[in-house]
Design an enzyme around this catalytic site. Structure first.
Site, PDB file in Angstrom:
ATOM      1  N   LYS A  48      22.000  70.291 -11.247  1.00  0.00           N
ATOM      2  CA  LYS A  48      20.749  69.939 -11.940  1.00  0.00           C
ATOM      3  C   LYS A  48      19.544  70.493 -11.181  1.00  0.00           C
ATOM      4  O   LYS A  48      18.619  71.054 -11.779  1.00  0.00           O
ATOM      5  CB  LYS A  48      20.657  68.413 -12.115  1.00  0.00           C
ATOM      6  CG  LYS A  48      21.707  67.876 -13.093  1.00  0.00           C
ATOM      7  CD  LYS A  48      21.850  66.351 -13.087  1.00  0.00           C
ATOM      8  CE  LYS A  48      23.049  65.924 -13.937  1.00  0.00           C
ATOM      9  NZ  LYS A  48      23.287  64.472 -13.944  1.00  0.00           N
ATOM     10  N   GLN A  51      21.832  59.084 -10.635  1.00  0.00           N
ATOM     11  CA  GLN A  51      23.186  59.588 -10.861  1.00  0.00           C
ATOM     12  C   GLN A  51      24.196  58.441 -10.814  1.00  0.00           C
ATOM     13  O   GLN A  51      24.161  57.611  -9.898  1.00  0.00           O
ATOM     14  CB  GLN A  51      23.524  60.668  -9.824  1.00  0.00           C
ATOM     15  CG  GLN A  51      24.824  61.396 -10.089  1.00  0.00           C
ATOM     16  CD  GLN A  51      24.819  62.241 -11.366  1.00  0.00           C
ATOM     17  OE1 GLN A  51      23.779  62.735 -11.793  1.00  0.00           O
ATOM     18  NE2 GLN A  51      25.967  62.405 -11.975  1.00  0.00           N
ATOM     19  N   ASP A  85      17.745  60.735 -19.020  1.00  0.00           N
ATOM     20  CA  ASP A  85      19.182  60.584 -19.251  1.00  0.00           C
ATOM     21  C   ASP A  85      19.449  59.803 -20.538  1.00  0.00           C
ATOM     22  O   ASP A  85      20.597  59.718 -20.981  1.00  0.00           O
ATOM     23  CB  ASP A  85      19.823  59.800 -18.090  1.00  0.00           C
ATOM     24  CG  ASP A  85      20.695  60.690 -17.214  1.00  0.00           C
ATOM     25  OD1 ASP A  85      21.126  61.749 -17.692  1.00  0.00           O
ATOM     26  OD2 ASP A  85      20.941  60.289 -16.055  1.00  0.00           O
TER      27      ASP A  85
HETATM   28  N1  GUN Z   1      27.452  60.517 -14.271  1.00  0.00           N
HETATM   29  C1  GUN Z   1      28.245  61.189 -15.134  1.00  0.00           C
HETATM   30  N2  GUN Z   1      27.494  61.759 -16.091  1.00  0.00           N
HETATM   31  C2  GUN Z   1      26.207  61.432 -15.843  1.00  0.00           C
HETATM   32  C3  GUN Z   1      24.979  61.733 -16.478  1.00  0.00           C
HETATM   33  O1  GUN Z   1      24.896  62.410 -17.520  1.00  0.00           O
HETATM   34  N3  GUN Z   1      23.873  61.207 -15.893  1.00  0.00           N
HETATM   35  C4  GUN Z   1      23.931  60.442 -14.789  1.00  0.00           C
HETATM   36  N4  GUN Z   1      22.784  59.968 -14.294  1.00  0.00           N
HETATM   37  N5  GUN Z   1      25.045  60.145 -14.163  1.00  0.00           N
HETATM   38  C5  GUN Z   1      26.180  60.647 -14.695  1.00  0.00           C
END
Ligand code: GUN
Length: 293
Positions: free
Chosen positions: A53, A97, A120
């Site tokens: 990211k 995350q 998100d």
């Molecule tokens: N863990 C697995 N997929 C995601 C996601 O799309 N966003 C976040 N913040 N954590 C994750």
């Protein structure tokens, strides 16, 4: 003939659109979007995802900030970080995350995020708006899948979509999006999960099959009908002594066996993963534009 739903290609198209949008903002004297990510602990998969990211931000000209904290962080400390990011005028959007350590109440943390900065799409306000078809941030993985279907021109109206997995992040939002009255959408949706009986009877009726269960090679050729469109959301690490790292990534679908039966299928890697990141970037641009039009 089987065609590949090429997430690598479409994510790079989206990245160039985002880079143009950043340039156009800068030409108008406006700031570049700024994404922050909070990473707790040392989960190698989470570390890799957050790294992707941050790198994507650099490629499109976004600012990014990585907030790293040890596994032992308290809930109060984490809520303090969320609050700082909520009130920091420089930050347009941020993510925490997942998964978080067991001693942290993840639902409480996600609820503390300002919905306008929740790129998100995990906050109950965004989840509720999405269910009602109101403008909001969609969660990045389902959004990436919708974009992949749309840009690849896959017909969805009237089709039977079968979703494997009921997670808050993928299965549940995917169900809501594919049943909406729009394109992509207008599917008849069946959601299957770990307690579903006679799973094969459901999967064999799928025109569109979304596999999001986190079990390597779970979907086999006898489970699908010829001509099916398959979206493989799985990113599973399996041991592979031939690799320097000792492992490789594989999906929830037994690709080699299943692909010849499909009209379209996503590869792993190079399918849903890059689309998730591109969607997060699109949400961040949207959050920035809402604040600084
Ligand atoms: N863990 C697995 N997929 C995601 C996601 O799309 N966003 C976040 N913040 N954590 C994750």
């Amino acid at each position: 003939m089987t065609q590949i739903l090429d997430g690598k290609h479409w994510s790079s198209v989206i990245e160039s659109e985002l880079a143009h949008a950043v340039e156009s903002r800068k030409a108008r004297g406006l700031k570049a979007p700024h994404l922050a990510a909070v990473l707790v602990g040392n989960n190698p998969a989470s570390r890799a995802y957050v790294g992707h990211k941050v790198k994507a931000c650099a490629r499109v000209g976004f600012q990014s900030t990585l907030v790293e904290r040890p596994e032992q962080i308290t809930q109060e400390e984490l809520l303090g970080i969320v609050n700082d990011l909520n009130t920091n005028p420089e930050v347009d959007g941020f993510i925490v995350q997942l998964p978080l350590p067991d001693h942290i109440d993840a639902a409480k943390v996600l609820e503390a995020v300002n919905p306008a900065k929740d790129v998100d799409g995990f906050h109950p306000v965004n989840a509720g708006k999405m269910a009602l078809g109101l403008p909001c941030h969609w969660p990045a993985t389902p959004m990436g899948i919708m974009t992949l279907l749309e840009r690849s021109g896959i017909e969805t109206s009237g089709k039977h979509a079968v979703i494997l997995g009921r997670s808050d992040i993928v299965g549940t939002p995917m169900t809501l999006l594919l049943r909406r009255n729009g394109y992509p959408g207008n599917c008849t949706v069946t959601m299957c999960h770990s307690r579903t009986r006679d799973l094969h009877d459901h999967t064999r009726r799928a025109d569109l099959l979304i596999a999001a269960i986190g079990k390597p090679h779970f979907v086999t050729a006898d489970m699908v009908k010829p001509g099916v469109v398959i979206i493989d959301v799985g990113i599973n690490r399996i041991a592979d002594p031939s690799k320097a790292s000792g492992h490789r990534l594989t999906g929830d679908v037994d690709f080699d066996q299943v692909a010849p039966k499909c009209s379209w299928i996503t590869p792993v890697p190079g399918g849903v993963g890059p689309m998730t990141i591109a969607s997060l970037m699109q949400n961040t641009l949207q959050a920035c534009e809402a604040k600084h039009p």
